[in-house]
Design a protein around this motif. Structure first.
Motif, PDB file in Angstrom:
ATOM      1  N   GLY A  26      -5.281  -7.731   6.991  1.00 48.71           N
ATOM      2  CA  GLY A  26      -5.040  -7.407   5.597  1.00 48.71           C
ATOM      3  C   GLY A  26      -3.635  -7.680   5.130  1.00 48.71           C
ATOM      4  O   GLY A  26      -3.351  -7.540   3.945  1.00 48.71           O
ATOM      5  N   GLY A  27      -2.732  -8.033   6.024  1.00 52.96           N
ATOM      6  CA  GLY A  27      -1.353  -8.312   5.619  1.00 52.96           C
ATOM      7  C   GLY A  27      -0.773  -7.146   4.860  1.00 52.96           C
ATOM      8  O   GLY A  27      -0.678  -6.042   5.376  1.00 52.96           O
ATOM      9  N   ASP A  28      -0.429  -7.383   3.614  1.00 52.28           N
ATOM     10  CA  ASP A  28       0.106  -6.284   2.800  1.00 52.28           C
ATOM     11  C   ASP A  28      -0.918  -5.784   1.784  1.00 52.28           C
ATOM     12  O   ASP A  28      -0.579  -5.142   0.810  1.00 52.28           O
ATOM     13  CB  ASP A  28       1.396  -6.712   2.107  1.00 52.28           C
ATOM     14  CG  ASP A  28       1.199  -7.882   1.162  1.00 52.28           C
ATOM     15  OD1 ASP A  28       0.067  -8.384   1.037  1.00 52.28           O
ATOM     16  OD2 ASP A  28       2.192  -8.287   0.544  1.00 52.28           O
ATOM     17  N   SER A  29      -2.206  -6.071   2.037  1.00 57.90           N
ATOM     18  CA  SER A  29      -3.238  -5.668   1.076  1.00 57.90           C
ATOM     19  C   SER A  29      -3.761  -4.256   1.306  1.00 57.90           C
ATOM     20  O   SER A  29      -4.544  -3.770   0.509  1.00 57.90           O
ATOM     21  CB  SER A  29      -4.401  -6.657   1.091  1.00 57.90           C
ATOM     22  OG  SER A  29      -5.092  -6.595   2.319  1.00 57.90           O
ATOM     23  N   TRP A  30      -3.362  -3.619   2.392  1.00 62.46           N
ATOM     24  CA  TRP A  30      -3.713  -2.216   2.522  1.00 62.46           C
ATOM     25  C   TRP A  30      -2.477  -1.442   2.927  1.00 62.46           C
ATOM     26  O   TRP A  30      -1.509  -2.011   3.405  1.00 62.46           O
ATOM     27  CB  TRP A  30      -4.882  -1.966   3.454  1.00 62.46           C
ATOM     28  CG  TRP A  30      -4.737  -2.276   4.923  1.00 62.46           C
ATOM     29  CD1 TRP A  30      -5.127  -3.412   5.550  1.00 62.46           C
ATOM     30  CD2 TRP A  30      -4.224  -1.433   5.959  1.00 62.46           C
ATOM     31  NE1 TRP A  30      -4.880  -3.341   6.898  1.00 62.46           N
ATOM     32  CE2 TRP A  30      -4.330  -2.134   7.173  1.00 62.46           C
ATOM     33  CE3 TRP A  30      -3.683  -0.149   5.990  1.00 62.46           C
ATOM     34  CZ2 TRP A  30      -3.916  -1.597   8.392  1.00 62.46           C
ATOM     35  CZ3 TRP A  30      -3.274   0.383   7.197  1.00 62.46           C
ATOM     36  CH2 TRP A  30      -3.398  -0.343   8.372  1.00 62.46           C
ATOM     37  N   ARG A  31      -2.520  -0.154   2.684  1.00 62.41           N
ATOM     38  CA  ARG A  31      -1.337   0.650   2.965  1.00 62.41           C
ATOM     39  C   ARG A  31      -1.747   2.072   3.336  1.00 62.41           C
ATOM     40  O   ARG A  31      -2.865   2.499   3.063  1.00 62.41           O
ATOM     41  CB  ARG A  31      -0.402   0.669   1.772  1.00 62.41           C
ATOM     42  CG  ARG A  31      -1.007   1.289   0.538  1.00 62.41           C
ATOM     43  CD  ARG A  31      -0.114   1.167  -0.675  1.00 62.41           C
ATOM     44  NE  ARG A  31      -0.727   1.817  -1.820  1.00 62.41           N
ATOM     45  CZ  ARG A  31      -0.700   3.114  -2.061  1.00 62.41           C
ATOM     46  NH1 ARG A  31      -0.059   3.936  -1.258  1.00 62.41           N
ATOM     47  NH2 ARG A  31      -1.303   3.623  -3.123  1.00 62.41           N
ATOM     48  N   CYS A  32      -0.822   2.757   3.944  1.00 60.46           N
ATOM     49  CA  CYS A  32      -0.997   4.169   4.279  1.00 60.46           C
ATOM     50  C   CYS A  32      -0.006   4.954   3.433  1.00 60.46           C
ATOM     51  O   CYS A  32       1.196   4.907   3.697  1.00 60.46           O
ATOM     52  CB  CYS A  32      -0.712   4.421   5.760  1.00 60.46           C
ATOM     53  SG  CYS A  32      -1.807   3.574   6.880  1.00 60.46           S
ATOM     54  N   HIS A  41      -5.545   2.860   2.541  1.00 61.92           N
ATOM     55  CA  HIS A  41      -5.999   2.544   1.193  1.00 61.92           C
ATOM     56  C   HIS A  41      -6.019   1.043   0.968  1.00 61.92           C
ATOM     57  O   HIS A  41      -5.155   0.321   1.450  1.00 61.92           O
ATOM     58  CB  HIS A  41      -5.079   3.202   0.161  1.00 61.92           C
ATOM     59  CG  HIS A  41      -5.198   4.687   0.143  1.00 61.92           C
ATOM     60  ND1 HIS A  41      -5.265   5.393  -1.019  1.00 61.92           N
ATOM     61  CD2 HIS A  41      -5.266   5.609   1.137  1.00 61.92           C
ATOM     62  CE1 HIS A  41      -5.371   6.689  -0.750  1.00 61.92           C
ATOM     63  NE2 HIS A  41      -5.372   6.844   0.558  1.00 61.92           N
ATOM     64  N   ASP A  42      -7.005   0.597   0.193  1.00 66.89           N
ATOM     65  CA  ASP A  42      -7.074  -0.826  -0.166  1.00 66.89           C
ATOM     66  C   ASP A  42      -6.174  -1.067  -1.384  1.00 66.89           C
ATOM     67  O   ASP A  42      -5.566  -0.140  -1.898  1.00 66.89           O
ATOM     68  CB  ASP A  42      -8.525  -1.245  -0.404  1.00 66.89           C
ATOM     69  CG  ASP A  42      -9.164  -0.569  -1.599  1.00 66.89           C
ATOM     70  OD1 ASP A  42      -8.446  -0.102  -2.515  1.00 66.89           O
ATOM     71  OD2 ASP A  42     -10.403  -0.519  -1.634  1.00 66.89           O
ATOM     72  N   ASP A  64       0.571  -0.253  10.178  1.00 68.38           N
ATOM     73  CA  ASP A  64      -0.107  -1.036   9.156  1.00 68.38           C
ATOM     74  C   ASP A  64       0.385  -2.489   9.208  1.00 68.38           C
ATOM     75  O   ASP A  64       1.501  -2.769   9.638  1.00 68.38           O
ATOM     76  CB  ASP A  64       0.067  -0.410   7.771  1.00 68.38           C
ATOM     77  CG  ASP A  64       1.459  -0.581   7.230  1.00 68.38           C
ATOM     78  OD1 ASP A  64       1.737  -1.636   6.646  1.00 68.38           O
ATOM     79  OD2 ASP A  64       2.272   0.350   7.403  1.00 68.38           O
ATOM     80  N   PRO A  65      -0.459  -3.435   8.811  1.00 67.69           N
ATOM     81  CA  PRO A  65      -0.115  -4.857   8.919  1.00 67.69           C
ATOM     82  C   PRO A  65       1.177  -5.243   8.209  1.00 67.69           C
ATOM     83  O   PRO A  65       1.945  -6.052   8.720  1.00 67.69           O
ATOM     84  CB  PRO A  65      -1.320  -5.565   8.300  1.00 67.69           C
ATOM     85  CG  PRO A  65      -2.451  -4.620   8.489  1.00 67.69           C
ATOM     86  CD  PRO A  65      -1.844  -3.253   8.343  1.00 67.69           C
ATOM     87  N   ALA A  66       1.445  -4.682   7.047  1.00 70.37           N
ATOM     88  CA  ALA A  66       2.662  -5.044   6.313  1.00 70.37           C
ATOM     89  C   ALA A  66       3.907  -4.643   7.098  1.00 70.37           C
ATOM     90  O   ALA A  66       4.872  -5.397   7.181  1.00 70.37           O
ATOM     91  CB  ALA A  66       2.666  -4.385   4.935  1.00 70.37           C
ATOM     92  N   ARG A  67       3.877  -3.462   7.693  1.00 69.06           N
ATOM     93  CA  ARG A  67       5.019  -3.021   8.508  1.00 69.06           C
ATOM     94  C   ARG A  67       5.170  -3.906   9.737  1.00 69.06           C
ATOM     95  O   ARG A  67       6.273  -4.264  10.136  1.00 69.06           O
ATOM     96  CB  ARG A  67       4.825  -1.565   8.930  1.00 69.06           C
ATOM     97  CG  ARG A  67       6.004  -0.994   9.671  1.00 69.06           C
ATOM     98  CD  ARG A  67       5.805   0.519   9.905  1.00 69.06           C
ATOM     99  NE  ARG A  67       7.026   1.154  10.315  1.00 69.06           N
ATOM    100  CZ  ARG A  67       7.481   1.181  11.548  1.00 69.06           C
ATOM    101  NH1 ARG A  67       6.822   0.562  12.510  1.00 69.06           N
ATOM    102  NH2 ARG A  67       8.605   1.809  11.850  1.00 69.06           N
ATOM    103  N   THR A  68       4.053  -4.275  10.339  1.00 70.68           N
ATOM    104  CA  THR A  68       4.084  -5.173  11.498  1.00 70.68           C
ATOM    105  C   THR A  68       4.713  -6.503  11.113  1.00 70.68           C
ATOM    106  O   THR A  68       5.550  -7.043  11.848  1.00 70.68           O
ATOM    107  CB  THR A  68       2.660  -5.385  12.043  1.00 70.68           C
ATOM    108  OG1 THR A  68       2.162  -4.127  12.507  1.00 70.68           O
ATOM    109  CG2 THR A  68       2.639  -6.384  13.181  1.00 70.68           C
TER     110      THR A  68
END
Length: 132
Positions: A26-32, A41-42, A64-68
């Motif tokens: 999801g890259g930065d398309s989902w978040r916590c 969350h989407d 989460d993917p964005a943090r990674t």
């Protein structure tokens, strides 16, 4: 030094794979959301999934993917800096700034490689050097 080129290539390959996985997740398309650990969350704000049990919540928030992807970019900066001086990272470095920089950055890159020590292609000689 050719051996260090192999180390750089190995770490770069690991980072590339981790990047592909994070983007596929999801890259930065989902978040916590910070106040809702364990809820993922989407992009619309809806709950995509929840893992509020067994203390997974705090771990998921940090994975989460964005943090990674942000962490990987920082690792790439270190790796690129090391690649510039990798030839100076030897068992018997000179006592000058460029050699010291190479050994210091090499230690960090070797630590990064050690995270994937179980992966095919990892070499024990890449273990971080500990010197006194």
């Amino acid at each position: 030094m050719r051996e260090n080129a192999g180390l750089v290539a190995f770490v770069r390959e690991c980072l590339d794979e981790e990047t592909r996985i994070a983007k596929a997740a999801g890259g930065d398309s989902w978040r916590c959301p910070p106040g809702l650990p364990g809820e993922v969350h989407d992009p619309t704000g809806g709950i995509a999934f929840s893992v509020r049990t067994l203390r997974y919540d705090q771990h998921i928030v940090r994975q989460d993917p964005a943090r990674t992807l942000r962490r990987i970019e920082g690792s790439r900066v270190l790796l690129d800096e090391y690649a510039e001086v990798a030839g100076l990272d030897t068992d018997r470095p000179a006592y000058d700034f460029p050699s010291g920089r190479a050994v210091g950055l090499g230690f960090a890159v070797r630590q990064m490689a050690a995270e994937d020590a179980g992966r095919l292609g990892y070499r024990a000689k890449w273990l971080p050097r500990f010197a006194r």
